[in-house]
Scaffold this active site. Structure first.
Site, mmCIF file in Angstrom:
data_model
loop_
_atom_site.group_PDB
_atom_site.id
_atom_site.type_symbol
_atom_site.label_atom_id
_atom_site.label_comp_id
_atom_site.label_asym_id
_atom_site.label_seq_id
_atom_site.Cartn_x
_atom_site.Cartn_y
_atom_site.Cartn_z
ATOM 1 N N LYS A 115 -17.448 -54.557 -85.979
ATOM 2 C CA LYS A 115 -16.908 -53.435 -86.750
ATOM 3 C C LYS A 115 -18.075 -52.574 -87.223
ATOM 4 O O LYS A 115 -19.135 -53.114 -87.589
ATOM 5 C CB LYS A 115 -16.124 -54.005 -87.935
ATOM 6 N N SER A 161 -7.903 -52.446 -91.648
ATOM 7 C CA SER A 161 -8.869 -51.469 -91.206
ATOM 8 C C SER A 161 -9.679 -51.900 -89.981
ATOM 9 O O SER A 161 -10.268 -51.042 -89.318
ATOM 10 C CB SER A 161 -9.836 -51.162 -92.344
ATOM 11 N N SER A 207 -7.465 -56.651 -93.872
ATOM 12 C CA SER A 207 -8.041 -55.839 -92.793
ATOM 13 C C SER A 207 -8.509 -56.614 -91.563
ATOM 14 O O SER A 207 -8.839 -56.002 -90.548
ATOM 15 C CB SER A 207 -9.219 -55.019 -93.333
#
Lengths: 485, 95
Positions: free
Chosen positions: A78, A153, A177
């Site tokens: 990420k 997310s 997330s």
């Protein structure tokens, strides 16, 4: 099967027996990324030169007989993890040009084991969102249905697994997330106990809630990745100095006698019928494996979303004060004077969701509202934590849905932030309580969308939920299904 | 209404954000809805409840007061939007 189809443990076997090289596996995945990326959009930055250099180094290490379980395995991160010398944006315009001077501890640990870096994955801006639509670098699509969101997310981290663009990925979980996109994309995703994994070098959103965790193709890979990144780090004073167990050794396949709690507050009327059906079937599967179920109560569940959106936004407004155009990141060229420079840099650099949360958090911390909102939320957090402590006196784990519905359509919720926030109802309480939880593939909706089940463990009870998830995985076929890209 | 345009402007100033007229209107409506929702916490009696700031009991983490290696000036300044010698350069603070 192509090389990009293998899990970590499958690829590891092929690497150490010299059946394939890391360079071959890495080339296979880079070609896969090139083929499907226009339809998925998992990445913000792809690093093919870095990947091939890492793979060559890994092959030398394997040839020398010094391979670790992650040596030569192609991974992606990420874009919230700092990577020295490689642009790290957190999906924000304000960091569009930021080249970190050091790396996150979790990535350093994977590198030391010889992992290969494929690139940096898309996400919601500053990890604020449930759909990955708030990224300043474009949206990510769900590989199972490209008209739908991958979740957020850590949407790129989950989509990349489902689209076979990385063997495993790292994400972060502040209110769901990791688990919610894992559920929506049909992968395994674990949020470890707060303090289990170092957050040094992970761009901060809400510091009392943020935690690093893996997204993987199966539970064995999840155990391998957690074992690699867990542990005390003197650079993160909130990391806990407790021994790291051999998580893979916990995967015995045996859940006989395990007591699993079903919280009545999570199995509400109005739950999506596909989600309800998948949960009913999962419970039946566990019963067949010898687990026992008891109904429990987590009475303050209904207050969790309100509590979370006060605490998380307050902490975010404080953490994001550092983006002022002085030391790094975007600086406005339109400004007159220092304060105007800071204000314009922030206003030009942040997207709408980030601004909305900074505004809410600043309001909740401002004079006259601090006790009514922020302190009140911290007190309710205590009640939510107590719910879990009491529940875990009678059960080994708790089983719930991850999300109330399968993945929603792109654009469906962008104009209604409150509705989007409410979709995190089943994942948020775990972050407030600070304990661990994972999502494991448990079935599909009538439309063919993946649905995950959530297993919540006691603090530092990762072994128990991994064991339970692994037993479920062995008894089902869901993790073997491949997105129709 | 839970929040007015004037309050949104005040909070934006505290947060060092400059909002357009459209953004202000949007945030008044959305923050009003969200603050209305979080008001449900008021219904809970928390008089005898201690606030939680960290879910895991952690003590202050002390270490010996010894200098550690740092990243150095060149790396620290590498991302600076503007610099002069070994300093960050910013617009004039005091007129």
């Amino acid at each position: 099967m192509e090389l990009f189809d293998f899990t970590i443990h499958e690829l590891h076997e092929k690497l150490i027996t010299k059946e394939v090289s890391s360079v071959e596996a890495t080339r296979s995945i880079l070609a896969r990324i090139e083929a499907v990326e226009p339809r998925v959009g998992s990445f913000i930055t792809i690093t093919p030169e870095q990947a091939l250099a890492d793979a060559e180094a890994a092959d030398r290490r394997i040839a020398a007989g010094e391979a670790d379980c992650l040596t030569g395995i192609p991974l992606a991160l990420k874009d919230i993890f700092l990577t020295e010398g490689i642009r790290t944006t957190c999906a924000s315009r304000i960091l569009h040009n930021f080249i970190p001077p050091y790396s996150a501890t979790s990535w350093e640990k994977l590198r030391e084991r010889g992992a290969v870096l494929l690139g940096k994955l898309n996400q919601d801006e500053f990890a604020m969102g449930s759909s990955s639509e708030s990224s300043a670098f474009g949206i990510t699509r769900n590989p199972w249905d490209t008209t739908r969101i991958p979740g957020g997310s850590s949407g790129g981290s989950a989509a990349a697994i489902a689209a076979r663009q990385a063997t495993a990925t790292l994400g972060t979980d502040t209110g769901g997330s990791i688990r919610q996109p894992s559920s929506h994309c049909g992968c395994v995703g674990l949020k470890p106990t707060y303090g289990r994994v170092s957050r040094y070098g992970v761009i901060a959103f809400a510091s009392s809630l943020d935690q690093v965790g893996p997204l993987t193709r199966d539970v064995t890979d999840c155990a391998v990745m957690l074992g690699a990144v867990a542990g005390y780090d003197p650079k993160d004073s909130t990391s806990i100095n407790a021994p790291v167990p051999d998580y893979r050794a916990a995967l015995t396949g045996d859940v006989r006698g395990l007591t699993i709690g079903l919280p009545s507050e999570y199995f509400i009327a109005g739950l999506d019928p596909d989600v309800q059906k998948v949960m009913d079937e999962a419970i039946a599967t566990y019963r067949g494996l010898g687990a026992e179920f008891v109904e429990i109560s987590l009475p303050h569940t209904d207050y969790a979303v309100a509590t979370y959106y006060l605490i998380a936004t307050a902490e975010a407004s404080s953490n994001l004060a550092r983006y002022d155009g002085v030391r790094f990141g975007h600086r406005s060229e339109q400004a007159e004077g220092l304060i105007d420079m800071m204000t314009k840099s922030r206003s030009e650099g942040f997207g709408m969701e980030v601004k909305r949360r900074i505004m809410l958090g600043t309001y909740a911390l401002s004079s006259g509202y601090y006790d009514a909102y922020y302190v009140k939320a911290q007190k309710v957090r205590t009640l939510i934590m107590r719910d879990f402590i009491q529940a875990f006196e009678g059960v080994d784990a708790i089983l719930t849905p991850v999300a109330p519905t399968p993945a929603f359509k792109i654009g469906e919720m962008v104009n209604d932030p409150l509705q989007m926030y409410l979709s995190d109802i089943f994942t948020i309480p775990v972050n407030l309580a600070g304990t661990c939880a994972l999502s494991v593939p448990a079935g599909f909706s009538a439309d063919g969308l993946p649905i995950g089940l959530q297993l919540i463990g006691k603090p530092f009870g990762e072994e128990t939920i991994l064991r339970a998830a692994h037993a479920f995985e062995r008894a089902t076929v869901w993790h073997t299904k491949k997105a129709p890209l | 209404m839970k929040i007015t345009t004037a309050e949104v402007e005040h909070v934006a100033r505290l947060a060092r954000l400059e909002l357009s007229a459209e953004e202000k209107d949007l945030f008044v409506g959305q923050m009003d809805a969200i603050l209305g929702y979080v008001d449900k916490l008021r219904g809970l009696n928390t008089d005898d409840v201690q606030p939680t700031s960290h879910a895991v009991p952690v003590e202050n983490a002390f270490r010996p007061d010894q200098a550690q290696p740092s990243i150095g000036v060149a790396k620290a300044l590498a991302n600076a939007p503007d610099r002069a010698e070994s300093f960050y350069r910013v617009p004039k603070v005091i007129e």
